[in-house]
Design a protein around this motif. Structure first.
Motif, PDB file in Angstrom:
ATOM      1  N   GLU A  92      21.256 -54.962   4.576  1.00  0.00           N
ATOM      2  CA  GLU A  92      19.987 -54.416   4.099  1.00  0.00           C
ATOM      3  C   GLU A  92      19.069 -54.027   5.258  1.00  0.00           C
ATOM      4  OE1 GLU A  92      19.140 -53.469   1.008  1.00  0.00           O
ATOM      5  OE2 GLU A  92      21.219 -53.970   0.575  1.00  0.00           O
ATOM      6  N   TRP A  93      19.021 -54.863   6.309  1.00  0.00           N
ATOM      7  CA  TRP A  93      18.188 -54.551   7.475  1.00  0.00           C
ATOM      8  C   TRP A  93      18.625 -53.237   8.106  1.00  0.00           C
ATOM      9  CZ3 TRP A  93      13.831 -55.490   9.880  1.00  0.00           C
ATOM     10  CH2 TRP A  93      13.698 -55.133  11.215  1.00  0.00           C
ATOM     11  N   ASP A  94      19.942 -53.078   8.326  1.00  0.00           N
ATOM     12  CA  ASP A  94      20.469 -51.847   8.919  1.00  0.00           C
ATOM     13  C   ASP A  94      20.106 -50.637   8.064  1.00  0.00           C
ATOM     14  OD1 ASP A  94      21.692 -53.176  11.060  1.00  0.00           O
ATOM     15  OD2 ASP A  94      23.551 -53.470   9.933  1.00  0.00           O
ATOM     16  N   LYS A  95      20.249 -50.762   6.757  1.00  0.00           N
ATOM     17  CA  LYS A  95      19.929 -49.643   5.859  1.00  0.00           C
ATOM     18  C   LYS A  95      18.462 -49.250   5.982  1.00  0.00           C
ATOM     19  CE  LYS A  95      23.499 -50.877   2.536  1.00  0.00           C
ATOM     20  NZ  LYS A  95      23.768 -51.475   1.228  1.00  0.00           N
ATOM     21  N   ARG A  96      17.597 -50.238   6.089  1.00  0.00           N
ATOM     22  CA  ARG A  96      16.166 -49.933   6.233  1.00  0.00           C
ATOM     23  C   ARG A  96      15.880 -49.232   7.547  1.00  0.00           C
ATOM     24  NH1 ARG A  96      14.259 -55.744   4.237  1.00  0.00           N
ATOM     25  NH2 ARG A  96      14.661 -55.447   2.034  1.00  0.00           N
ATOM     26  N   SER A 104      17.052 -45.680   7.494  1.00  0.00           N
ATOM     27  CA  SER A 104      16.209 -44.831   6.652  1.00  0.00           C
ATOM     28  C   SER A 104      14.956 -44.361   7.379  1.00  0.00           C
ATOM     29  CB  SER A 104      15.826 -45.556   5.361  1.00  0.00           C
ATOM     30  OG  SER A 104      14.836 -46.537   5.594  1.00  0.00           O
ATOM     31  N   THR A 105      14.583 -45.013   8.470  1.00  0.00           N
ATOM     32  CA  THR A 105      13.392 -44.597   9.221  1.00  0.00           C
ATOM     33  C   THR A 105      13.677 -43.395  10.108  1.00  0.00           C
ATOM     34  OG1 THR A 105      13.796 -45.974  11.177  1.00  0.00           O
ATOM     35  CG2 THR A 105      12.557 -46.983   9.346  1.00  0.00           C
ATOM     36  N   GLY A 106      14.952 -43.140  10.401  1.00  0.00           N
ATOM     37  CA  GLY A 106      15.309 -42.063  11.317  1.00  0.00           C
ATOM     38  C   GLY A 106      15.144 -42.447  12.777  1.00  0.00           C
ATOM     39  N   CYS A 107      14.863 -43.717  13.040  1.00  0.00           N
ATOM     40  CA  CYS A 107      14.588 -44.173  14.408  1.00  0.00           C
ATOM     41  C   CYS A 107      15.498 -45.323  14.822  1.00  0.00           C
ATOM     42  CB  CYS A 107      13.125 -44.606  14.520  1.00  0.00           C
ATOM     43  SG  CYS A 107      11.952 -43.289  14.187  1.00  0.00           S
TER      44      CYS A 107
END
Length: 75
Positions: A20-24, A27-30
């Motif tokens: 979940e952390w990686d997915k978040r 999703s930021t593009g950074c």
């Protein structure tokens, strides 16, 4: 009398799948900037020594519009 029953084997979690952390972060593009910032801290153990990496992450965050998405504000 000894117990010859085999102990259940612990199977390590497959680390290749994003959690979940990686997915978040993705999703930021950074995620690349975030990785560099964390790697810097891991090596130097001092955020003050990672100002360039932190600034690159901050600029990416703004470019990607994450300020509006997360309602974060610069102090």
């Amino acid at each position: 009398m000894s117990n010859n029953a085999e102990q259940p084997k612990v199977v390590p979690e497959d680390d290749d799948e994003p959690d979940e952390w990686d997915k978040r972060i993705f999703s930021t593009g950074c995620h690349a900037e975030q990785d560099k910032m964390n790697d810097c801290y891991f090596v130097k153990k001092d955020w003050r020594a990672c100002k360039d990496e932190m600034e690159a992450f901050r600029e990416c965050w703004k470019r990607q519009g994450n300020d509006q998405r997360t309602e974060s504000k610069d102090a």
